[in-house]
Design an enzyme around this catalytic site. Sequence first.
Site, short mmCIF file in Angstrom:
data_model
loop_
_atom_site.label_atom_id
_atom_site.label_comp_id
_atom_site.label_asym_id
_atom_site.label_seq_id
_atom_site.Cartn_x
_atom_site.Cartn_y
_atom_site.Cartn_z
N ASP A 104 -0.74 4.00 -17.17
CA ASP A 104 0.10 4.65 -16.16
C ASP A 104 1.33 5.33 -16.76
OD1 ASP A 104 -1.67 3.29 -14.41
OD2 ASP A 104 -0.31 1.57 -14.27
N GLU B 283 -4.35 7.76 -5.48
CA GLU B 283 -3.16 6.97 -5.80
C GLU B 283 -2.38 7.71 -6.87
OE1 GLU B 283 -4.22 3.10 -7.35
OE2 GLU B 283 -5.65 3.92 -8.77
O1 FUB Z 1 -1.89 -0.06 -13.27
C1 FUB Z 1 -2.21 -0.60 -12.03
C2 FUB Z 1 -2.75 0.45 -11.12
O2 FUB Z 1 -3.90 1.04 -11.68
C3 FUB Z 1 -1.81 1.61 -10.92
O3 FUB Z 1 -0.78 1.33 -10.05
C4 FUB Z 1 -2.78 2.62 -10.44
O4 FUB Z 1 -2.27 3.92 -10.39
C5 FUB Z 1 -3.90 2.44 -11.41
O5 FUB Z 1 -3.68 3.10 -12.62
#
Ligand code: FUB
Length: 442
Positions: free
Chosen positions: A32, A203
């Site tokens: 991320d 997301e």
């Molecule tokens: O790293 C945890 C979660 O996985 C993140 O919040 C999402 O965007 C995905 O990458």
Amino acid sequence: MKKLFLLLATAAATTGMLQAQNPVIRNQFSADPTARVFNGKVYIYPSHDIPSPVKHLKEWFCMADYHVFTSTNLTHWTDLGVILSQNEIPWVQPDSYSMWAPECVYKNEKYYFYFPSTPKGEGRRGFNIGVATADNPEGPFTPEAEPIKGISGIDPCVLVDTDGEAYIYWSGRGMSVAKLKPNMKELASEPIQVQGLPEGFKEGPYVFKRNGKYYFTFPWVQDKTENLAYAMGDSPMGPFTFKGIIMDESPVGCWTNHHSITEYNGQWYLFYHHNDYSPNFDKNRSVRIDSLFFNTDGTIKKVKPTLRGVGMTDAHSKIQLDRYSAISPYGVSIDYLDPTDTFQGWQILFHRTDTWAVYNNVDFGTAPVKQLKARVRSEKGGTITLQTIGDKGVTIAVLSVKPTGQWAEISTSVRNAPKGVQSLKTILTGEHPVAVDWISFE
Ligand code: FUB
């Protein structure tokens, strides 16, 4: 020899200096990545995946803290250490291991670090978004006592617009946006849903502005796993118009991708993640960087994930041929040096005569190199030839590898010393297979 190795390993750990192509963070798992340019340096604020110490997260994301990494050339990264951890934030459940995708921005002479986590009292469920502030990009960051009111979700992204107004975006039940107050710690408007995005799971919003246009970019499950997609608009709060895909689904099956897009010294880069060090568990990921280009109408050209990544490699450093920029279509493979400790990195195996790998952007400088050094291994003994490619392609050196079956560091004289920036072609010119860990010039 063992003592020398220990000494070098300790020195590297102390300075925290990492030299890398993709993945760029090589001392731990990382995901991320939010990349920002502060004071002429690039900073990566990633999540920090760890193999879970608690049973209920063995098969899930597990994150206890955040590190920050910095670089001036995108290949040498320094780990500046932990900037915030779950047990020092008043509102966070200290054993929730839920320090997910963060963000960091600069405004009013302060650095604001935004992060999602699970609040106390919610057991294993629920996410709020908190903020911590610092006078420097590397911290120390001081967390607020409470999360930001009005936000329930993950993956914060903050855009500080050219007029000084700031907006926060996040995901969880769709994609939301709200204006931030000048203190950057409270919402100035009711959250609204971002309009104009395609159907399907989304997301990790990341928003940036270029030539007066706002780019709303996001991981999106169009088929099986997340690709990276984007929409464009004329206002920071939308509506946006869907434009297409920035990066296809991971070829190695990493279910998530999560990214940021940043300009540095006139070039745009995509920071994203795959599971390079953890091929069998895609919740332990690694940050990568590749160059990103725009079309003349402002739309984004698709980015292909590469192993070579970005930046120049000094000819005197260890050149990892397994991070190639081009490879022959057959007869060459990449493998871990030690599958039980993937962080030791990779080797390239040349199996068939005349197969090759190209590694671009090697900087030889102006002083002629004299020796080629390499860490190599061959069962039956073999030969590799190094050439420059292009109009002035010449043979730099020919290296004979003894048939020991053991890794060995060997060297040979350089026949023709290249100067300046070159693409290197390594060719298996002997009959038998040769494995290469790295090559280097002296
Ligand atoms: O790293 C945890 C979660 O996985 C993140 O919040 C999402 O965007 C995905 O990458």
